[in-house]
Design a protein around this motif. Sequence first.
Motif, PDB file in Angstrom:
ATOM      1  N   MET A   1     108.723  73.482 -44.464  1.00 46.67           N
ATOM      2  CA  MET A   1     109.983  72.756 -44.352  1.00 46.67           C
ATOM      3  C   MET A   1     111.169  73.640 -44.734  1.00 46.67           C
ATOM      4  O   MET A   1     112.221  73.610 -44.080  1.00 46.67           O
TER       5      MET A   1
ATOM      6  N   TRP B   1     112.416  64.760 -39.288  1.00 45.09           N
ATOM      7  CA  TRP B   1     111.727  65.270 -40.477  1.00 45.09           C
ATOM      8  C   TRP B   1     111.463  64.159 -41.491  1.00 45.09           C
ATOM      9  O   TRP B   1     110.469  64.204 -42.211  1.00 45.09           O
TER      10      TRP B   1
ATOM     11  N   ALA C   1     106.732  68.413 -42.716  1.00 44.32           N
ATOM     12  CA  ALA C   1     106.857  67.068 -43.266  1.00 44.32           C
ATOM     13  C   ALA C   1     105.540  66.303 -43.163  1.00 44.32           C
ATOM     14  O   ALA C   1     105.159  65.554 -44.078  1.00 44.32           O
TER      15      ALA C   1
ATOM     16  N   GLY D   1     109.703  72.019 -38.814  1.00 46.46           N
ATOM     17  CA  GLY D   1     110.018  71.133 -39.925  1.00 46.46           C
ATOM     18  C   GLY D   1     109.230  69.844 -39.876  1.00 46.46           C
ATOM     19  O   GLY D   1     108.795  69.315 -40.912  1.00 46.46           O
TER      20      GLY D   1
ATOM     21  N   PRO E   1     114.696  70.231 -47.770  1.00 44.38           N
ATOM     22  CA  PRO E   1     113.496  69.442 -48.092  1.00 44.38           C
ATOM     23  C   PRO E   1     113.681  68.524 -49.291  1.00 44.38           C
ATOM     24  O   PRO E   1     112.970  67.523 -49.413  1.00 44.38           O
TER      25      PRO E   1
END
Length: 506
Positions: free
Chosen positions: A66, A91, A21, A17, A212
């Motif tokens: 993500m 993240w 990001a 993740g 996300p």
Amino acid sequence: MSAMSGLDRLRVSRYLGLLGAVVVAAAAYLGGALPGSDLRANIARILAAPAGPWCLAAWVVGTAVMVAAWLLARRAGPLTTRWVLTTVAIWALPLVLAPPLGSRDVYAYACQGAVYAGGLNPYQNGAEVLPCPWLDTMSYVWRDTPAPYGPGYLAIASGAVGVADGRLWVVITLLRLAAVAGVVLTAVYLPRLARACGVDEARATWLGLASPVVGVHLVAGSHNDALMVGLCLAGLYLAVRRRPVASGALLGLALAVKATAGVALPFAVLAVVRPDRSLRRLVAGAAWVALGCAVTYGAIALATGLSFGWLAGLHYSGRTIQWTSLPTAVGMAIGYIGRAFGATHLMHHAVNAARSVGMAVMAVVLVVLWWRARGRDARQTILYAGLALVAATAFAPVFHPWYLLLPLTVLAAAGVQERWPIVVATAVAFLALPDGYSLSRPTQVPGSLAVLIAVIAAAVWCARQYLPRRQPVPVGSPVPDASPTSGAPVEARQPSPGDLKPLDRL
């Protein structure tokens, strides 16, 4: 991957993740909602830009990674709230440092704050009247419209403008910090509300906070919805804890940010009253919640000199015509069908009529949900509040990805089944490109027609499920006598037209 332990999957999920990001943040630098971005962009113009293909590729890949990391955490085994919150913070970090992403609304906030800081009423004047020193960063469609946000948020935006002393990057940074504060509030009160409802707080936090959509739109997009979500969750938590005045005060603060928070108020009233209490207790609870809300909102209105003028500004949000709004999509589809038969002017009237019907349906649904929530326990009350927020979002004239987050977090706290929230959150994560261009725009015709077909299918299903249906009885077949004293069967007679219900005659 099947050979991995749960701990290994959690570790992979966290850093996968983070990688996603970072890639999304890179897309923001390559072609995000930058101050000098092309305000009339479309996919072809984005691809024609030197970094355009790289930007779109980074956006798609980063968002997909993500989403994959989010879903992998779900399958990794038991989660802890601490792990989820730490992962969400990791993240979010690259997105906190990225340029504005997925929307240009933060520039509108800055300009509306500048109007108020300049001594004008933002509920009566658009940003072009001042004019805003950063007017060329703001989308054309909103330059002449009054602000649709509450006085509390306009005060925050005005304060950011005053501190910035003409430096746009300082305003954007301060407004992003306000959004991050809203996400922190959500991180504090979402697990508490879930625990108070008897729901697994770690799973609720994962569903409501780790998608996300939160990082991209609440953090990088700096939307004021972040503050509204955090304040609403805090208000509902205090309602479940039966602190009506404090609950009303926090919901009043949320209402001073954005109108959607008002949907949660009636359910907070139900939450502060025990299910077995009388009508008198319900009225008393409503009075205390209303008192907290009125005092808080009234104090903000007096301090700012602004009251409810922003309600008129909500009308202008309907300028954007997108099929992501259910009633708007139905009106658009009818308009497109009309054009195929030569009714070229039908679109405008069909959209307005469909939106009016949508608002009426929303009002009925909200009343029904509140009525059904009476006498329920805390979890069920919060569940109905989440469903009411879903209805308010679905039947509104306009929908944007960040609108999903308030109903999603409330439903997560109520322990809703995860399947459909995951599907919807995943879909809307890909809806807006880094510069704010919505993919609903080039898909107007197929999108609106698909929604119309789905609405018709849903209506048919509901009719089959809930409308009464009579089973035909063959003529001459024996049926039991309705009389309790008679045990002999009698013959069924042929029903006359006067015996048939209207539905049976069709």
